[in-house]
Design a protein around this motif. Sequence first.
Motif, PDB file in Angstrom:
ATOM      1  N   LEU A   9      22.352  87.867 141.336  1.00 23.27           N
ATOM      2  CA  LEU A   9      21.863  87.793 139.830  1.00 23.27           C
ATOM      3  C   LEU A   9      23.311  88.077 138.956  1.00 23.27           C
ATOM      4  O   LEU A   9      23.036  87.531 138.003  1.00 23.27           O
ATOM      5  CB  LEU A   9      20.710  88.808 139.732  1.00 23.27           C
ATOM      6  CG  LEU A   9      19.447  88.781 140.525  1.00 23.27           C
ATOM      7  CD1 LEU A   9      18.557  89.895 140.199  1.00 23.27           C
ATOM      8  CD2 LEU A   9      18.875  87.458 140.047  1.00 23.27           C
ATOM      9  N   LEU A  18      21.286  82.829 134.431  1.00 25.78           N
ATOM     10  CA  LEU A  18      20.288  83.761 134.747  1.00 25.78           C
ATOM     11  C   LEU A  18      19.027  83.531 133.700  1.00 25.78           C
ATOM     12  O   LEU A  18      19.180  83.445 132.430  1.00 25.78           O
ATOM     13  CB  LEU A  18      20.894  85.074 134.491  1.00 25.78           C
ATOM     14  CG  LEU A  18      20.088  86.456 134.835  1.00 25.78           C
ATOM     15  CD1 LEU A  18      19.965  86.484 136.433  1.00 25.78           C
ATOM     16  CD2 LEU A  18      20.739  87.903 134.329  1.00 25.78           C
ATOM     17  N   GLU A  22      14.777  87.064 135.585  1.00 23.11           N
ATOM     18  CA  GLU A  22      15.473  87.642 136.419  1.00 23.11           C
ATOM     19  C   GLU A  22      16.396  88.581 135.561  1.00 23.11           C
ATOM     20  O   GLU A  22      16.963  89.501 136.337  1.00 23.11           O
ATOM     21  CB  GLU A  22      16.664  86.317 136.877  1.00 23.11           C
ATOM     22  CG  GLU A  22      15.902  85.429 138.046  1.00 23.11           C
ATOM     23  CD  GLU A  22      16.892  84.278 138.390  1.00 23.11           C
ATOM     24  OE1 GLU A  22      16.754  83.900 139.434  1.00 23.11           O
ATOM     25  OE2 GLU A  22      17.655  83.872 137.517  1.00 23.11           O
TER      26      GLU A  22
END
Length: 394
Positions: A9, A18, A22
Amino acid sequence: MEFSKARELIQKYRDGTLTPAEKAVLESWYLDLGKADTEPIDAEYLESHLDEVWNALPIGKKPEAKPGRVMPVFRRLAVAASVIFLVGIGAYFFYTGPGTAPVTDAIAPADVAPGVSKAVLTLADGAEIVLDSVLNGQLAKEGNTSIVKTNPGEIVYKPSAENAGEDHTLTYNTIATPKAGQFQVRLPDGTKVWLNAQSSIRFPTVFSGRERVVEIMGEVYFEVTQKKAGSRKVPFKVLAGKQLVEVLGTRFNINSYQDEGKIKTTLLEGSIKVRESDHAGGGVLLRPGQQSELVATGKANKGSKSEFDVRTVDAGAAVAWKDGFFRFDNVGLPELMRQLSRWYDMDVVYHAPIGDHEFVGQIERSAPLSKVLKILEMGDVHFRVEGKTIIVTE
């Protein structure tokens, strides 16, 4: 969250790929990491790369950290085994900016819509009026008091100035909301009342005596108007189960749902006295920002005084429902699910141990059920919806 997932991430953040969801997960994990008592794995890597992520997240500024490790600045918030921070997460799901559609327009065909303004008014003669299905305007007249629907979610009782001093037979009306419903009413004395889902209030159609008394069930918020008879102030009293609240003019909230097991009374402004209804004496005085709790069932021994549990709370959290939000302040999963059950008209079944999860944050009540459950699942709780039932699976 596994460190490998966090690394993935972080890299997506640096690449600009991203997603908001997330980012919310990463934010929640970062906060959870800050609560850890032990030094995290690869602390140097985290320190060098998570700081830039933190600066871009909406939950606060980067905490000051000593070289080589992430400072546990949020340890004081770790009051249970699992705390999921929803404030920032909810913003990603429910923020509606210029040019975007309201969240209620994006409900999937199989989703469950949130509650709306609906209630049933029962007149003194037993006649019922479904308030959400009638047009604005005068609905009925009880003695010299007109009942007027002023907007889709409110009715107002308007006593006539003519013959106001005459003695009239005391009659009562009741307004009740179902599950997935809420409503507002302005009582004959001008007091404003908000009813949460699955709640009711019974009140006289004119306040002409030495006191003003109403009876409620469920959760109700009051803004009480001061009233005088000559030079004497007329007290306003609220009977909620085994509890009686006495006020003159103030703002407060009473949560008296039977399935909660306790009657919670939260004061926002002024002062109120809470006591057991079958005891003329005793009770406690509340100051703004205080909340009292009284066990909702059972009776105290004759001649004894119940001990109210009084504590200082975030009063805004207790009335957030009135302003269109769920606000959780270290709320356990069962209590949270009872709120969802009432607002979305759903049953809740547990197919897994409840655990000791606690939730902190805020979510808009206008969101469809699927979005709320999606946010909660970030706290390692999982759900399945079958018809009118939410199943907690693990």
